[in-house]
Design an enzyme around this catalytic site. Structure first.
Site, PDB file in Angstrom:
ATOM      1  CE  LYS A 196      -4.006  -2.214   2.076  1.00 17.67           C
ATOM      2  NZ  LYS A 196      -5.003  -2.223   3.142  1.00 17.67           N
ATOM      3  CG  ASP A 231      -7.220   0.102   3.760  1.00 16.47           C
ATOM      4  OD1 ASP A 231      -8.100  -0.696   3.366  1.00 16.47           O
ATOM      5  OD2 ASP A 231      -6.018  -0.032   3.506  1.00 16.47           O
ATOM      6  N   GLY A 251       0.685  -0.733  14.375  1.00 21.84           N
ATOM      7  CA  GLY A 251       0.880  -0.920  12.944  1.00 21.84           C
ATOM      8  C   GLY A 251       0.692   0.390  12.196  1.00 21.84           C
ATOM      9  N   GLY A 309       0.490   0.742   5.584  1.00 22.28           N
ATOM     10  CA  GLY A 309      -0.493   1.310   4.669  1.00 22.28           C
ATOM     11  C   GLY A 309      -1.886   1.406   5.245  1.00 22.28           C
TER      12      GLY A 309
END
Length: 271
Positions: free
Chosen positions: A80, A117, A141, A144
């Site tokens: 991503k 997302d 995290g 992307g």
């Protein structure tokens, strides 16, 4: 006779293509979710998975961009961030978060990158009754998907967002970009220890394999915390199973994709 099965999309010489790029790709749910939508809309189009190793990403994307009947690409882990530089133009969200999860062929032949997302994740949260506005969230995290989710949670009104990633350069870059738009509300963590939060999110690949460790310990989380995972297959990751056993509310990864459906339909003109 009605069978209850989704309509089948026949593949013809006129069929338009959409590719899902990832490594691995066996876990992707976009074909199963989107192909029935295309069939119901009577679109002569199909979504197919394409397994792409990181070192081959540019070669594959450049080749696909020259396939005349390919109208778009969906992008998943780990591509991503890298795929944005292969687009001719980037949408506003891509500029903020530094990653893309979809590319569209434009009328002039150029390619536009966008990222849904984050908006899909928040739409899924709200749809499941987990309102982020005014709450405290933590995210592990900063890749992307994680970067997009971080921005969307802030846009949705979380009061405080803590982020952790093992890649400290990536982490500091994301926090700096977000702090420009949402000053004072984003904080980098030095470890995956999430405390005093209403929503805890795993945006790492940990959980794709049965022997993966937990992305963050569950013991410090307060009672009633929502534990969310963006992994879609397996549906019940180890994180979600153990969080449920501790009495936490859990939120499955498939909700993020379901929350993006309307955005995808609008982006690709699927009406």
């Amino acid at each position: 006779m009605t069978t209850g099965q989704p309509p089948v999309v026949p593949i013809r010489g006129t069929t338009r293509l959409y590719a899902v790029l990832g490594d691995p790709v066996a876990q992707v749910q976009a074909p199963a979710l989107l192909n029935p939508v295309l069939a119901e809309l009577h679109r002569d189009a199909v979504v197919v998975p394409v397994h792409v190793r990181p070192q081959h990403l540019e070669t594959v994307v450049r080749g696909l961009q020259r396939v005349a009947n390919l109208d778009g690409m969906f992008v998943t882990v780990p591509h991503k961030a890298a795929v944005r530089r292969l687009a001719d133009r980037c949408g506003a969200t891509v500029g903020i978060v530094g990653s893309a999860n979809v590319l569209r062929r434009e009328a002039d032949g150029g390619w536009l990158a966008e990222n849904f997302d984050g908006s899909g994740f928040v739409a899924g949260l709200v749809g499941a009754g987990h309102e982020p506005q005014g709450g405290r969230a933590a995210l592990v995290g900063a890749g992307g998907a994680g970067s997009a989710i971080a921005a969307a949670l802030l846009a949705a009104g979380v009061d405080r967002l803590c982020v952790y990633d093992t890649d400290t350069v990536k982490l500091s870059g994301l926090v700096a970009r977000l702090d420009v738009r949402w000053p004072g509300r984003v904080h980098a963590l030095t470890g995956p220890h999430l405390r005093d939060v209403d929503i805890a999110v795993n945006a790492t690949p940990l959980g794709l394999r049965a022997d993966d460790p937990l992305p963050f310990p569950l013991e410090p989380l307060p009672p009633g915390c929502v534990v969310a995972d963006i992994i879609m297959k397996p549906r019940e990751t180890r994180l979600l199973r153990e969080a449920a056993a501790r009495g936490h509310r859990i939120h499955h990864g498939i909700h993020m994709l379901e929350g993006q459906l309307n955005s995808y339909r609008a982006f690709f003109g699927l009406r």
